[in-house]
Design a protein around this motif. Structure first.
Motif, short mmCIF file in Angstrom:
data_model
loop_
_atom_site.label_atom_id
_atom_site.label_comp_id
_atom_site.label_asym_id
_atom_site.label_seq_id
_atom_site.Cartn_x
_atom_site.Cartn_y
_atom_site.Cartn_z
N ALA A 210 -3.54 -3.87 -3.47
CA ALA A 210 -2.35 -3.89 -2.62
C ALA A 210 -2.77 -3.83 -1.16
O ALA A 210 -3.83 -3.30 -0.82
N PRO A 211 -1.92 -4.38 -0.26
CA PRO A 211 -2.29 -4.42 1.16
C PRO A 211 -2.06 -3.08 1.86
O PRO A 211 -1.38 -2.99 2.85
N GLN A 212 -2.60 -2.03 1.29
CA GLN A 212 -2.55 -0.71 1.91
C GLN A 212 -3.97 -0.18 2.05
O GLN A 212 -4.86 -0.56 1.29
N GLU A 213 -4.14 0.72 3.02
CA GLU A 213 -5.44 1.35 3.13
C GLU A 213 -5.70 2.19 1.88
O GLU A 213 -4.78 2.67 1.24
N ASP A 214 -6.99 2.37 1.58
CA ASP A 214 -7.34 3.16 0.39
C ASP A 214 -6.77 4.56 0.47
O ASP A 214 -6.33 5.12 -0.54
N GLU A 215 -6.75 5.15 1.67
CA GLU A 215 -6.25 6.52 1.81
C GLU A 215 -4.76 6.59 1.45
O GLU A 215 -4.32 7.55 0.82
N VAL A 216 -4.00 5.59 1.86
CA VAL A 216 -2.57 5.57 1.54
C VAL A 216 -2.37 5.44 0.04
O VAL A 216 -1.52 6.11 -0.55
N ALA A 217 -3.16 4.59 -0.60
CA ALA A 217 -3.04 4.40 -2.04
C ALA A 217 -3.41 5.68 -2.80
O ALA A 217 -2.74 6.04 -3.77
N LEU A 218 -4.45 6.35 -2.34
CA LEU A 218 -4.84 7.60 -2.99
C LEU A 218 -3.77 8.67 -2.83
O LEU A 218 -3.46 9.40 -3.77
N ALA A 219 -3.22 8.76 -1.62
CA ALA A 219 -2.15 9.73 -1.39
C ALA A 219 -0.93 9.40 -2.25
O ALA A 219 -0.28 10.30 -2.80
N PHE A 220 -0.61 8.13 -2.38
CA PHE A 220 0.52 7.72 -3.22
C PHE A 220 0.29 8.13 -4.67
O PHE A 220 1.19 8.65 -5.33
N ASP A 221 -0.91 7.92 -5.17
CA ASP A 221 -1.20 8.30 -6.56
C ASP A 221 -1.06 9.81 -6.75
O ASP A 221 -0.55 10.26 -7.77
N ARG A 222 -1.51 10.59 -5.77
CA ARG A 222 -1.36 12.04 -5.86
C ARG A 222 0.11 12.43 -5.86
O ARG A 222 0.54 13.31 -6.62
N ILE A 223 0.90 11.80 -4.99
CA ILE A 223 2.32 12.12 -4.90
C ILE A 223 3.03 11.83 -6.21
O ILE A 223 3.80 12.65 -6.71
N VAL A 224 2.78 10.66 -6.79
CA VAL A 224 3.44 10.30 -8.05
C VAL A 224 3.01 11.24 -9.18
O VAL A 224 3.85 11.70 -9.97
#
Length: 273
Positions: free
Chosen positions: A15-29
């Motif tokens: 996805a066109p997001q930074e890795d940090e954003v994707a990791l934070a998203f996974d933690r949030i979900v």
């Protein structure tokens, strides 16, 4: 090899997001799904503990304000409550916007589970806070005058544009604090976010449904010239505006920012059915 080098430069996510954003998203979900699948017993006990811990922060706030007369210093003192919530893994109603809502939007839980979390946590926070404020006022009666003075700020506040903005900003602030903590990699970073959130929220005397309700409860216990009807007349609109601030500003922006990640998560849910 060239493709691997390019992948390394671009990051690990498709996805066109930074890795940090994707990791934070996974933690949030992940965290949101866990919180939403709690039983009523778990929701109520976690919320009760959250009310007790925020009450300790309010006690520190009143003590520092009584000694210094400074709201800003009292706001820093209140961070004890947010740090306790963080390290004890308890639940505060106004921290339940970004994380569980994202889990619901991602398809990991349903609206009914979100309603259960919100309702159970809100009631339990208030009950736990009421208890600890009763104990605090009787243990430290010298703080009673300060509690009454502070509580009057809220119960006497008219429902005008300033009150609306103070409540809306409080909801945005604490949800931003939650987002900062989700993005932090270490406990130290999360504690810094907790102190910053407490400083803005309590130091600037924003209208927060739980924090300020506990101050009002302390004032009632201390014999202030107001009652639970005065508190309810303030509490109902502050709660709604806290929710609006948290959901419409920080949460909505993060959901838009994570659109592709949400679609990916929903597809994973569908493929697992």
């Amino acid at each position: 090899m060239a493709g691997d080098d390019a992948r390394s430069e671009l990051g690990e996510t498709d996805a066109p997001q930074e890795d940090e954003v994707a990791l934070a998203f996974d933690r949030i979900v992940s965290q949101g799904a866990q919180r939403l699948h709690r039983t009523w017993r778990e929701v109520l006990t976690t919320g009760l503990a959250g009310g007790l811990e925020v009450g300790v922060g309010v006690l520190a706030l009143l003590a520092v304000y009584a000694e210094t007369g400074s709201h800003l210093l009292a706001g820093i003192a209140f961070s004890v409550g947010f740090i306790a919530l963080l390290l004890a893994r308890s639940e505060l109603f106004t921290e339940g916007f970004l994380v569980p809502v994202t889990a619901v939007v991602a398809g990991r839980a349903g609206p009914g589970q979100l309603a259960k979390l919100w309702a159970g946590t809100l009631v339990a926070n208030l009950v736990g806070g009421w208890v600890v404020m009763w104990i605090a006022v009787h243990a430290l009666p010298e703080l009673g005058t300060t509690a009454i003075e502070s509580a009057t700020t809220f119960v006497d506040a008219p429902l005008d544009l300033q009150s609306v903005c103070l409540a809306f900003l409080a909801g945005s602030t604490i949800t931003l604090m939650t987002r900062m903590q989700q993005g932090a990699e270490s406990e130290g970073g999360k504690i810094v976010a907790a102190v910053a959130g407490a400083f803005v929220l309590a130091g600037l005397v924003l209208f927060h449904s739980i924090l300020d309700s506990l101050i009002v409860f302390a004032g009632i216990h201390a014999g202030g010239p107001f009652g639970y009807g005065d508190w309810l007349a303030w509490f109902w609109y502050v709660t709604l505006l806290n929710m609006a601030g948290g959901l419409l500003v920080v949460t909505a922006l993060r959901l838009v920012r994570s659109k592709e990640l949400i679609e990916r998560e929903r597809e994973d849910v569908r493929s697992g059915e």
